[in-house]
Design a protein around this motif. Structure first.
Motif, PDB file in Angstrom:
ATOM      1  N   LYS A 110       0.860  -1.186   0.000  1.00  0.00           N
ATOM      2  CA  LYS A 110       0.000   0.000   0.000  1.00  0.00           C
ATOM      3  C   LYS A 110       0.894   1.233   0.000  1.00  0.00           C
ATOM      4  CE  LYS A 110      -3.826  -2.328   2.140  1.00  0.00           C
ATOM      5  NZ  LYS A 110      -5.105  -2.033   2.740  1.00  0.00           N
ATOM      6  N   PRO A 111       1.194   1.758  -1.184  1.00  0.00           N
ATOM      7  CA  PRO A 111       2.166   2.849  -1.272  1.00  0.00           C
ATOM      8  C   PRO A 111       1.559   4.217  -0.954  1.00  0.00           C
ATOM      9  CG  PRO A 111       1.419   2.268  -3.448  1.00  0.00           C
ATOM     10  CD  PRO A 111       0.748   1.310  -2.499  1.00  0.00           C
ATOM     11  N   PHE A 112       2.431   5.103  -0.492  1.00  0.00           N
ATOM     12  CA  PHE A 112       2.109   6.510  -0.298  1.00  0.00           C
ATOM     13  C   PHE A 112       3.076   7.326  -1.141  1.00  0.00           C
ATOM     14  CE2 PHE A 112       0.134   4.603   3.284  1.00  0.00           C
ATOM     15  CZ  PHE A 112      -0.898   5.436   3.678  1.00  0.00           C
ATOM     16  N   ALA A 113       2.682   8.545  -1.479  1.00  0.00           N
ATOM     17  CA  ALA A 113       3.521   9.395  -2.314  1.00  0.00           C
ATOM     18  C   ALA A 113       3.466  10.820  -1.788  1.00  0.00           C
ATOM     19  CB  ALA A 113       3.054   9.352  -3.768  1.00  0.00           C
ATOM     20  N   GLN A 114       4.319  11.672  -2.347  1.00  0.00           N
ATOM     21  CA  GLN A 114       4.290  13.098  -2.013  1.00  0.00           C
ATOM     22  C   GLN A 114       4.481  13.898  -3.283  1.00  0.00           C
ATOM     23  OE1 GLN A 114       7.508  13.155   0.812  1.00  0.00           O
ATOM     24  NE2 GLN A 114       8.833  14.224  -0.628  1.00  0.00           N
ATOM     25  N   VAL A 115       3.918  15.110  -3.294  1.00  0.00           N
ATOM     26  CA  VAL A 115       4.011  15.976  -4.469  1.00  0.00           C
ATOM     27  C   VAL A 115       4.499  17.353  -4.019  1.00  0.00           C
ATOM     28  CG1 VAL A 115       1.582  16.698  -4.372  1.00  0.00           C
ATOM     29  CG2 VAL A 115       2.796  16.817  -6.516  1.00  0.00           C
ATOM     30  N   THR A 116       5.391  17.933  -4.820  1.00  0.00           N
ATOM     31  CA  THR A 116       5.910  19.273  -4.591  1.00  0.00           C
ATOM     32  C   THR A 116       5.550  20.118  -5.797  1.00  0.00           C
ATOM     33  OG1 THR A 116       7.746  18.367  -3.331  1.00  0.00           O
ATOM     34  CG2 THR A 116       7.962  20.632  -4.099  1.00  0.00           C
ATOM     35  N   ILE A 117       4.908  21.252  -5.563  1.00  0.00           N
ATOM     36  CA  ILE A 117       4.507  22.146  -6.647  1.00  0.00           C
ATOM     37  C   ILE A 117       5.190  23.490  -6.444  1.00  0.00           C
ATOM     38  CG2 ILE A 117       2.587  23.342  -7.740  1.00  0.00           C
ATOM     39  CD1 ILE A 117       0.827  20.987  -7.008  1.00  0.00           C
ATOM     40  N   LEU A 118       5.929  23.919  -7.462  1.00  0.00           N
ATOM     41  CA  LEU A 118       6.651  25.190  -7.418  1.00  0.00           C
ATOM     42  C   LEU A 118       6.036  26.127  -8.442  1.00  0.00           C
ATOM     43  CD1 LEU A 118       9.996  26.015  -6.500  1.00  0.00           C
ATOM     44  CD2 LEU A 118       9.746  26.423  -8.911  1.00  0.00           C
ATOM     45  N   VAL A 119       5.566  27.288  -7.978  1.00  0.00           N
ATOM     46  CA  VAL A 119       4.998  28.294  -8.873  1.00  0.00           C
ATOM     47  C   VAL A 119       5.987  29.447  -9.019  1.00  0.00           C
ATOM     48  CG1 VAL A 119       2.582  27.683  -8.444  1.00  0.00           C
ATOM     49  CG2 VAL A 119       3.695  29.370  -7.007  1.00  0.00           C
ATOM     50  N   ARG A 120       6.018  30.023 -10.209  1.00  0.00           N
ATOM     51  CA  ARG A 120       6.978  31.082 -10.505  1.00  0.00           C
ATOM     52  C   ARG A 120       6.279  32.230 -11.205  1.00  0.00           C
ATOM     53  NH1 ARG A 120      11.083  28.402 -13.709  1.00  0.00           N
ATOM     54  NH2 ARG A 120      11.960  27.827 -11.717  1.00  0.00           N
ATOM     55  N   GLN A 121       6.685  33.434 -10.859  1.00  0.00           N
ATOM     56  CA  GLN A 121       6.217  34.623 -11.570  1.00  0.00           C
ATOM     57  C   GLN A 121       7.300  34.978 -12.585  1.00  0.00           C
ATOM     58  OE1 GLN A 121       5.050  37.863  -9.050  1.00  0.00           O
ATOM     59  NE2 GLN A 121       5.179  39.355 -10.681  1.00  0.00           N
TER      60      GLN A 121
END
Length: 127
Positions: A110-121
């Protein structure tokens, strides 16, 4: 005599947010992350809102958090933000099992994951 302020981990025109322990595999989460890479944030939010993937709701929350961080913590203009990076990482894997025929044991991961979101101007071009 307090501690000195930590340096920023990203550039002055960037902000990011991380969601950890998302109950899905990294492979499935990466399919959703591909939807929003290099898109303006309004388009990315619309794509996540109408996606049929279950995990898209959690990715949408993370994107909204990154937008809020950019606006409130770093003073960036929300209308100009672009999703610069959206990358996925592995997290915990719970090992479970089930008895099978002839005394064997069937593994269930039963896997878990993580997400990283980088926003740029984007920087304005000086001409």
């Amino acid at each position: 005599m307090g501690k000195s302020k930590n340096p920023r981990r990203v550039e002055e025109n960037e902000a990011y947010a991380v969601s950890r322990m998302l109950k899905t595999s990294p492979q499935k989460l990466n399919l959703v992350a591909q939807l929003i890479r290099n898109k303006p944030v309004e388009k990315a939010l619309a794509d996540l809102t109408f996606s049929k993937k279950r995990i898209a709701a959690d990715v949408r929350k993370t994107l909204q958090s990154a937008i809020a961080n950019a606006e409130n913590n770093h003073g960036l203009d929300v209308d100009e933000l672009v999703v610069a990076e959206a990358y996925v990482g592995k997290n915990l894997v719970m090992k479970r099992g089930r008895p099978r025929a002839r005394g064997r044991y069937g593994r269930i991961l039963k896997p878990f994951a993580q997400v990283t979101i980088l926003v740029r101007q984007p920087a304005e071009e000086q001409a």
